[in-house]
Design an enzyme around this catalytic site. Structure first.
Site, mmCIF file in Angstrom:
data_model
loop_
_atom_site.group_PDB
_atom_site.id
_atom_site.type_symbol
_atom_site.label_atom_id
_atom_site.label_comp_id
_atom_site.label_asym_id
_atom_site.label_seq_id
_atom_site.Cartn_x
_atom_site.Cartn_y
_atom_site.Cartn_z
ATOM 1 N N GLY A 15 -68.347 46.216 -16.307
ATOM 2 C CA GLY A 15 -67.652 47.451 -16.527
ATOM 3 C C GLY A 15 -68.286 47.741 -17.997
ATOM 4 O O GLY A 15 -67.789 46.856 -18.986
ATOM 5 N N ARG A 76 -73.517 45.295 -11.950
ATOM 6 C CA ARG A 76 -73.045 44.017 -11.328
ATOM 7 C C ARG A 76 -74.045 43.640 -10.314
ATOM 8 O O ARG A 76 -74.510 44.496 -9.496
ATOM 9 C CB ARG A 76 -71.709 43.928 -10.481
ATOM 10 C CG ARG A 76 -70.610 44.170 -11.688
ATOM 11 C CD ARG A 76 -69.315 43.854 -10.965
ATOM 12 N NE ARG A 76 -68.373 44.247 -11.960
ATOM 13 C CZ ARG A 76 -67.653 45.022 -12.628
ATOM 14 N NH1 ARG A 76 -68.203 46.278 -12.322
ATOM 15 N NH2 ARG A 76 -66.663 45.032 -13.383
ATOM 16 N N ASP A 107 -65.873 38.273 -18.228
ATOM 17 C CA ASP A 107 -65.867 36.645 -17.895
ATOM 18 C C ASP A 107 -66.816 36.692 -16.763
ATOM 19 O O ASP A 107 -67.707 35.710 -16.642
ATOM 20 C CB ASP A 107 -64.356 36.407 -17.288
ATOM 21 C CG ASP A 107 -63.832 37.384 -16.169
ATOM 22 O OD1 ASP A 107 -64.573 38.517 -15.996
ATOM 23 O OD2 ASP A 107 -62.903 37.053 -15.578
ATOM 24 N N THR A 130 -65.081 43.979 -23.042
ATOM 25 C CA THR A 130 -64.260 44.624 -21.973
ATOM 26 C C THR A 130 -63.013 45.113 -22.366
ATOM 27 O O THR A 130 -62.416 44.683 -23.399
ATOM 28 C CB THR A 130 -64.084 43.464 -20.999
ATOM 29 O OG1 THR A 130 -63.178 43.720 -20.077
ATOM 30 C CG2 THR A 130 -63.379 42.143 -21.866
ATOM 31 N N ASP A 132 -60.424 45.263 -21.181
ATOM 32 C CA ASP A 132 -59.023 44.319 -20.514
ATOM 33 C C ASP A 132 -58.689 43.304 -21.468
ATOM 34 O O ASP A 132 -57.592 42.937 -21.448
ATOM 35 C CB ASP A 132 -59.480 43.696 -19.286
ATOM 36 C CG ASP A 132 -59.455 44.298 -18.144
ATOM 37 O OD1 ASP A 132 -59.063 45.805 -18.223
ATOM 38 O OD2 ASP A 132 -60.390 44.271 -17.278
ATOM 39 N N ASP A 134 -59.096 40.149 -21.805
ATOM 40 C CA ASP A 134 -58.677 39.047 -21.034
ATOM 41 C C ASP A 134 -59.719 37.780 -21.366
ATOM 42 O O ASP A 134 -59.789 37.052 -20.418
ATOM 43 C CB ASP A 134 -58.601 39.426 -19.522
ATOM 44 C CG ASP A 134 -59.992 39.943 -18.993
ATOM 45 O OD1 ASP A 134 -60.947 40.313 -19.725
ATOM 46 O OD2 ASP A 134 -60.034 40.064 -17.877
ATOM 47 N N ARG A 176 -56.407 45.059 -13.747
ATOM 48 C CA ARG A 176 -56.233 44.424 -12.473
ATOM 49 C C ARG A 176 -55.736 43.289 -12.493
ATOM 50 O O ARG A 176 -54.651 42.621 -11.708
ATOM 51 C CB ARG A 176 -57.722 44.466 -11.519
ATOM 52 C CG ARG A 176 -57.352 44.007 -10.076
ATOM 53 C CD ARG A 176 -58.842 44.332 -9.330
ATOM 54 N NE ARG A 176 -59.817 43.226 -9.910
ATOM 55 C CZ ARG A 176 -60.828 44.035 -10.689
ATOM 56 N NH1 ARG A 176 -61.010 45.009 -10.612
ATOM 57 N NH2 ARG A 176 -61.793 43.420 -11.069
ATOM 58 N N GLY A 190 -43.605 54.131 -26.471
ATOM 59 C CA GLY A 190 -42.193 54.179 -26.329
ATOM 60 C C GLY A 190 -41.874 54.117 -24.851
ATOM 61 O O GLY A 190 -40.851 54.739 -24.453
#
Length: 328
Positions: A15, A76, A107, A130, A132, A134, A176, A190
């Protein structure tokens, strides 16, 4: 003795994330500074397999630092998952004289790079790109900060209309498998409740939280939902459940979707991309390989792929506690 590095390849995979162009620019200009040839491969691993590339220099990356997306495109590649596909990629690298690769992605990109090095011995360095956030080997990934600011801006706008019409909004954000965007944007905006994959708070807890907000005098509420949250099958099911059980609320759903990937990268992401990619070039020239670069405690650090790919980049539970306190 390690082979001298004279040509470095670079690609973006998976991505897209804001700051990838700043990363490509940093690789090309660091190569130019060290008198190393730079070759950019289009569409990630698929471009390596097909030999789809361009020669890059300091001038070919001018004026891209502020652009979102990636000039090298991203994809991909199912073919790269095969032994035959990786063999084709290795052959094309050898044909054009590429001695080492810098892989910008997440990853999945790193797992592919690790396997590619193990099979063909071509040095690789991973750069985490990325939204994310992660990846375990870094505190921040390229694109995460920009995505957060995009989400915050959208939630602020949605809260205006939520307040004007006394509505409850469920806002779904990307994530995800990881709740970093939801958790940090929820606290920053908030939100009354934050739902993430790492913490299944349950439907009853959600109802009780919304009832408590209503009793405290709140006429509108924001619930930030990570797309991977397990509280319900999806954000629309959550909205239907609340509508049935709390009829006093007028419930709306907003899915922010891929707008979170786009846009002008923040200063933080541009700087992060620049720091990580200059380091990646320097590591290759120093004979390092099969590692990723990351930012840990504001220091650019090399980490083995094994460590970087561990599923232990846990969320900050202190933020969950703070969210509960501040949503009172």
């Amino acid at each position: 003795m390690a082979k001298e590095i004279t040509t470095i390849g670079v690609m973006t995979s998976g991505g897209d994330s804001p700051g990838m162009n700043a990363a490509i620019r940093a690789v090309a200009r660091a190569c130019a500074y060290y008198n190393v040839k730079c070759i950019g491969f289009y569409r990630g691993y698929q471009g390596m397999i097909e030999g789809d590339y361009c020669v890059m220099n300091a001038r070919s990356v001018r004026n891209i630092i502020s652009r979102g997306g990636t000039i090298l495109k991203s994809a991909r590649s199912d073919e790269f998952r095969t032994i035959e596909g990786r063999q084709k990629a290795a052959e094309h690298l050898k044909e054009v004289g590429v001695d080492a690769m810098i892989l910008i992605g997440g990853d999945g990109t790193f797992r592919g790079g690790k396997l590619f090095y193990e099979e063909h011995g071509i040095p690789v360095i991973g750069v985490p790109g990325t939204i994310d956030n992660d990846i375990a080997g870094t505190n921040y990934t390229i694109g995460y900060d920009t995505a957060l600011n995009t989400v915050i801006d959208a939630i602020d706008k949605i809260r205006d209309t939520a307040s004007s019409h006394d509505r409850l909004f469920f806002i779904e954000v990307m994530g995800r498998d990881a709740g970093f965007i939801a958790l940090n944007s929820g606290v920053g905006a908030g939100a009354e409740e934050i739902l993430i994959p790492e913490e299944d708070l349950g439907l009853e807890r959600l109802l009780e939280s919304l009832k408590r907000s209503k009793r405290s005098g709140k006429s509108s509420s924001i619930v930030v939902v990570s797309e991977g949250d397990k509280t319900g099958k999806n954000v629309y099911e959550l909205a239907d459940y609340v509508t049935k059980n709390l009829p006093d609320y007028e419930v709306k759903v907003t899915v922010l979707g891929h707008m979170q990937r786009g846009g002008t990268p923040s200063c933080f992401d541009r700087t992060l991309a620049s720091r990580l990619c200059v380091k990646a070039v320097e590591l290759l020239l120093d004979g390092e390989k099969n590692v990723m670069v990351g930012l840990i405690n504001n220091k650019v650090t090399a980490t083995s792929f094994e460590v970087g790919l561990k599923d232990d980049h846990s969320i900050n539970k202190e933020l969950l506690r703070i969210s509960d306190i501040l949503s009172t």
